[in-house]
Design an enzyme around this catalytic site. Sequence first.
Site, PDB file in Angstrom:
ATOM      1  N   SER A 321      24.958   3.666  -2.623  1.00 10.81           N
ATOM      2  CA  SER A 321      25.809   4.466  -1.769  1.00 10.81           C
ATOM      3  C   SER A 321      26.996   3.657  -1.233  1.00 10.81           C
ATOM      4  O   SER A 321      27.812   3.171  -1.999  1.00 10.81           O
ATOM      5  CB  SER A 321      24.949   5.050  -0.647  1.00 10.81           C
ATOM      6  N   ASP A 332      37.051  -3.515  -8.742  1.00  4.77           N
ATOM      7  CA  ASP A 332      38.193  -2.845  -9.372  1.00  4.77           C
ATOM      8  C   ASP A 332      39.510  -3.543  -9.061  1.00  4.77           C
ATOM      9  O   ASP A 332      40.442  -3.519  -9.872  1.00  4.77           O
ATOM     10  CB  ASP A 332      38.264  -1.389  -8.918  1.00  4.77           C
ATOM     11  N   LYS A 346      24.235   5.835  -6.639  1.00  3.99           N
ATOM     12  CA  LYS A 346      24.248   6.967  -5.730  1.00  3.99           C
ATOM     13  C   LYS A 346      25.692   7.244  -5.333  1.00  3.99           C
ATOM     14  O   LYS A 346      26.266   6.512  -4.530  1.00  3.99           O
ATOM     15  CB  LYS A 346      23.376   6.653  -4.510  1.00  3.99           C
TER      16      LYS A 346
END
Length: 565
Positions: A321, A332, A346
């Site tokens: 999560s 990224d 999740k």
Amino acid sequence: MPVEPTIAPTPRPAVAPEQAPNNRQWQVRQPFLLAIVLVCGILVGANPFRPSSQNPDGTSRGYLKFKEILSYVDRDYVDSVDAEALSDYAISRMLEQLDPHTVFIPAREQQQASVLLQSDFDGVGAEVNIFHDTVTVVAPLSGGPAEMAGLLPGDRLLRIGETPVSGKHASLESVLGLLRGPRGSRVPLLVMRRHQRAPITMLVTRNRIANNSLDVSYMLDNQTGFIKISRFASGTFDEFKQALGDLRRQGMTRLVLDLRGNPGGYLDRATKIADEFIGGTRKLVYTDGKGDQYDTQTFARVTGEFEEGPLVVLVDENSASAAEVVAGALQDHDRALLVGRRTFGKGLVQQPITLNDGSELRLTIARYFTPSGRCIQKSYQGGAVAYEQELANRQRRGEYLHADSIHFADSLRYRTAHGRTVYGGGGIMPDFFVPCDTLLQSAYYTKLQKLNLIREFALNFYQDHQTELTGLRFEQFNQQFQVTDQQLKTLAALAAKAGTRASVAEQNRCALLLRTQLKALIARHAYGNTAFYQVMQQQDPELLQAMRSFQNGSALLTQNLTSMK
């Protein structure tokens, strides 16, 4: 420090607001992890939910049908029924048809479910455990109500208030409920103390107890800081800022951020922490829901305290999560090197909706995506049972031991800001894979954990040698103390007495792990939480890989890429 109402040693659902040191390297995960993830999913702000329907006629017919059937059952069924319990059950089963993270929390459970994400709570201030069906005090919180009343480590609780808690019928949930209570209320505890023949009664006045979500922060060496965050609760960002500032003042120039076992929590706390590492106004995460009502984009906004400097993030299969949002954003943007194993997967956003009777619906309203466009949510098309078994299936496929057991479709390939290949479709794959310690999966070690014998042995040893330990500084203890062969034999004898026998070969296979864990638990009793981690770091493969990444320059790669922007 962990405090009541934690019940160690295994991670519990959201009823346990704090936990004993919860490093994946030395604790066997229980099926309750999925329950933590369900409750600790990313929560958006508590905006008023506006009921509407794309199919009002169908909604109305369904409502009337359910009301009619429940009325018939309540009026005419041959036995008496609890209509409210039946409706709660029906709602839960209905939501199972949607996704694994849309959940209904009945009013009687809602308060417990919320405690995990609160920054503090009202209680007696004692960490407890259950040894041989007996609730045992592991440690009273320093300066807390239990310590002020005279409660000591090793005290066994026979009765809390008027309720007996000793024996096989005592449940974790009931103990939590009994220890909690309004600030200023008083609860009598019937306590049996070691070497005393008769139990004693203590009257404890409950008070506000800090519920820290940052487990520990300290310097690994003269330039490397370490911060472990167990979840993203209401006070997490403030705790993190203080810890980061303290480490910077101690000379930290590179950092290890440990998100292993972190089940998530509040999205805004997670993105604020990511913002401390990512400069400019770069995107951190975005959500995509039905229409555009719940479509959001979150960007870095402030000048962070550690936007430059080597950074390694530790993740594993129990990182979920909001933890995945942080890891995905840092990966990224080539800001951090990720070390460990593929995360949980999740990626659904829940809207908490308080119902009229005090119960709560946590409704999935959107999916969230990393800056490169990766949806982290793993598939749940196989149904609830398949979803719950997904981590076990990873283990059976060998994914915990071999990186080449993990396969991603070419269609799920994405690029970081500077062209590194990353994958979506189910969790965040780290840059450096570290296999799971196979000793954690040995039958003998697993049984010792289930019987709680390792923690019990460490607590008893601390009580028996408290005077000698008090006379040692931690540095002396860490250099000089070793768990002996005889002590391991004593532990094996206790296990055999409890019905778990092992060959000499099985005992020897786990010996190093057991020595380290016992020493760390003893250190925690004597010197505190930081001492536990300082001992355990010597046998922590992910952390050792992080340090190698600093030394061989791997962690500098992402820093160099970031500085080119």
